[in-house]
Design a protein around this motif. Sequence first.
Motif, PDB file in Angstrom:
ATOM      1  N   VAL A 207       3.801   9.568  -7.019  1.00  0.00           N
ATOM      2  CA  VAL A 207       3.508  10.401  -6.270  1.00  0.00           C
ATOM      3  C   VAL A 207       3.927  10.138  -4.739  1.00  0.00           C
ATOM      4  CG1 VAL A 207       1.274   9.412  -5.629  1.00  0.00           C
ATOM      5  CG2 VAL A 207       1.821  12.008  -5.436  1.00  0.00           C
ATOM      6  N   LEU A 208       4.512  11.036  -3.836  1.00  0.00           N
ATOM      7  CA  LEU A 208       5.002  10.603  -2.586  1.00  0.00           C
ATOM      8  C   LEU A 208       3.937  11.371  -1.497  1.00  0.00           C
ATOM      9  CD1 LEU A 208       8.839  11.413  -2.852  1.00  0.00           C
ATOM     10  CD2 LEU A 208       7.667   9.389  -2.917  1.00  0.00           C
ATOM     11  N   ALA A 209       3.554  10.616  -0.647  1.00  0.00           N
ATOM     12  CA  ALA A 209       2.635  10.972   0.523  1.00  0.00           C
ATOM     13  C   ALA A 209       3.024  10.456   1.737  1.00  0.00           C
ATOM     14  CB  ALA A 209       1.442  10.746  -0.153  1.00  0.00           C
ATOM     15  N   ARG A 356      -1.945   9.281   3.455  1.00  0.00           N
ATOM     16  CA  ARG A 356      -2.616  10.313   3.293  1.00  0.00           C
ATOM     17  C   ARG A 356      -2.338  11.206   2.073  1.00  0.00           C
ATOM     18  NH1 ARG A 356      -1.945  10.638   9.076  1.00  0.00           N
ATOM     19  NH2 ARG A 356      -3.149   9.006   9.926  1.00  0.00           N
ATOM     20  N   LEU A 357      -3.114  11.017   1.062  1.00  0.00           N
ATOM     21  CA  LEU A 357      -2.807  11.505  -0.312  1.00  0.00           C
ATOM     22  C   LEU A 357      -3.360  12.775  -0.369  1.00  0.00           C
ATOM     23  CD1 LEU A 357      -1.335  11.079  -3.168  1.00  0.00           C
ATOM     24  CD2 LEU A 357      -3.511   9.872  -3.607  1.00  0.00           C
ATOM     25  N   PRO A 358      -2.514  14.021  -0.635  1.00  0.00           N
ATOM     26  CA  PRO A 358      -3.247  15.228  -0.739  1.00  0.00           C
ATOM     27  C   PRO A 358      -4.036  15.636  -2.142  1.00  0.00           C
ATOM     28  CG  PRO A 358      -0.780  15.459  -0.102  1.00  0.00           C
ATOM     29  CD  PRO A 358      -1.279  13.901  -0.491  1.00  0.00           C
ATOM     30  N   ILE A 372       5.464   1.547  -2.391  1.00  0.00           N
ATOM     31  CA  ILE A 372       6.770   1.088  -1.328  1.00  0.00           C
ATOM     32  C   ILE A 372       6.770   2.142  -0.429  1.00  0.00           C
ATOM     33  CG2 ILE A 372       9.196   1.264  -1.722  1.00  0.00           C
ATOM     34  CD1 ILE A 372       8.949   0.900  -4.615  1.00  0.00           C
ATOM     35  N   LEU A 373       6.953   1.445   0.743  1.00  0.00           N
ATOM     36  CA  LEU A 373       6.943   2.501   2.056  1.00  0.00           C
ATOM     37  C   LEU A 373       8.427   2.654   2.494  1.00  0.00           C
ATOM     38  CD1 LEU A 373       5.544   3.677   4.582  1.00  0.00           C
ATOM     39  CD2 LEU A 373       5.509   1.373   5.435  1.00  0.00           C
ATOM     40  N   TYR A 374       8.917   3.872   2.801  1.00  0.00           N
ATOM     41  CA  TYR A 374      10.095   4.127   3.165  1.00  0.00           C
ATOM     42  C   TYR A 374       9.914   4.781   4.698  1.00  0.00           C
ATOM     43  CZ  TYR A 374      10.979   4.274  -1.635  1.00  0.00           C
ATOM     44  OH  TYR A 374      11.144   4.002  -2.883  1.00  0.00           O
ATOM     45  N   LYS A 425       5.448   5.732  -1.639  1.00  0.00           N
ATOM     46  CA  LYS A 425       5.339   6.195  -2.961  1.00  0.00           C
ATOM     47  C   LYS A 425       4.464   5.357  -3.753  1.00  0.00           C
ATOM     48  CE  LYS A 425       8.840   6.317  -7.047  1.00  0.00           C
ATOM     49  NZ  LYS A 425      10.228   5.995  -7.430  1.00  0.00           N
ATOM     50  N   ILE A 426       3.576   5.789  -4.142  1.00  0.00           N
ATOM     51  CA  ILE A 426       2.476   5.260  -4.982  1.00  0.00           C
ATOM     52  C   ILE A 426       2.808   5.291  -6.554  1.00  0.00           C
ATOM     53  CG2 ILE A 426       0.020   5.076  -5.605  1.00  0.00           C
ATOM     54  CD1 ILE A 426      -0.583   6.565  -3.161  1.00  0.00           C
ATOM     55  N   GLN A 427       3.116   4.109  -7.239  1.00  0.00           N
ATOM     56  CA  GLN A 427       3.320   3.997  -8.711  1.00  0.00           C
ATOM     57  C   GLN A 427       2.033   4.011  -9.547  1.00  0.00           C
ATOM     58  OE1 GLN A 427       6.357   4.128  -9.312  1.00  0.00           O
ATOM     59  NE2 GLN A 427       7.528   3.180  -7.980  1.00  0.00           N
TER      60      GLN A 427
END
Length: 451
Positions: A207-209, A356-358, A372-374, A425-427
Amino acid sequence: MPVQGEKLILGLSALLQLNKRAFAAENEAAFGFLVVNETHLMTPYRQAVLWRHADKGSGEVVAVSGSPDPNARAPYIVWLTRILNAPKWREQTAPVGLTAADIDGDDAKEWEQWLPTHAIWIPLITGAGQRMGGMLLVKSVPWTDPEIKLLTKLADSHANAWELLLHRARGPGWRVQSLFSVPATRWRWGAVMLLCLVMLLPVRQSVLAPAVVVALDPAPIRAPLDGVVERVHVQPNQTVRRGELLITLDEAPLKSKLEVEERNIATLEEEYHQVLKLAVTDAESRIQKNILEKRLARQRAEADGIRILLRRTRIEAPRDGVALFNDVHAWLGKPVQVGERVMEIAAPDRAEMEIRLPVADVMAMEPDAEVILYPNLDPLSTWRGHVNRVAYEAREIEGVLAHAVRARFAEEQPAPRIGLRGTAKIQGGRTTLFHYLFRHPLTLLRQRLGL
């Protein structure tokens, strides 16, 4: 104008009219009647036959000129069906002339009985390459090149009009029905099975947040008393040392109170000295002396308290680090209450991610899940980390109801600058491709229908 030129112009005019009428045909019967009878307006012929391609390489006669409804059992129709089903005619892509000599077997002997000498076979193929069928036109004299060219243009238009007519007749669900019908081809079922197998492939859920780099265990700088900010002595992100002056609150109200208290103390001290002289011989003066001593002690205590508050108006750094706050001018002249946070002092090399995960994107995360932080400023760089903790209750963050997820950075990488923003990006764990693609639609459908 030469006669040949007049014929060409008339043929082109008839071609345009036939194109328009073919696309406007209401059903296949009207289309077949137009093809075999009205084509005579463009070029003369003795008879015309419209043949339709069917599954498995076979076909059937749809319309015959001069006959409103051809009988499939009539000898002439049976003979036409037999010769037109020959593979060498079905595989043609361009108009080809044919005579009795081109027919195999006993069917060639019946040619003179049914048809004139010269015939032309015109395949009907759509622009997408779909074979719809063909037209057979016959007459007593050979076909000329201009006639063949006009008929080729007409065949292209008729093929597309025929395909459009069949699509309208089948309706919007004809593709699904044909897929599950009995004569469905093997490749369609193979494609369905392959799609099902692909949907069962295991993939890693993610998931991307939005994320921001925040300080790890910062020292909060809070207002020690109610007051007004008079001056901020540091700038945002400035490095400070322990004991360095950070903020000065307005001292004027406290100094005014201290002056009043000091005048009161001076008055009481003068009164006390006078009573002290009389207390040697006067019993009432001794009582008054004890009262003044207590009042004087209380006034001095109040003055000492004000002096302590005056010292607190100068807020100093409790440790070495970087001053974290937004803007100096935003605090100048602003009233603050005791305990209100003004800034933070944080170590620049100690940071973590706040994601901040919706609520709609929350998934099952394994302990110590990889992150992973972009960053937005440098899209070619990445920072890796692991989930440290997840807030139990969602709260509104920047207008979005989300869970605050904290993740620590990997030790082998230096921590990025505090305040850096990006996308994390949370795996998650393993799941099927179907669940990965359709998790949100199925959730929404279940919420709407209550299944």
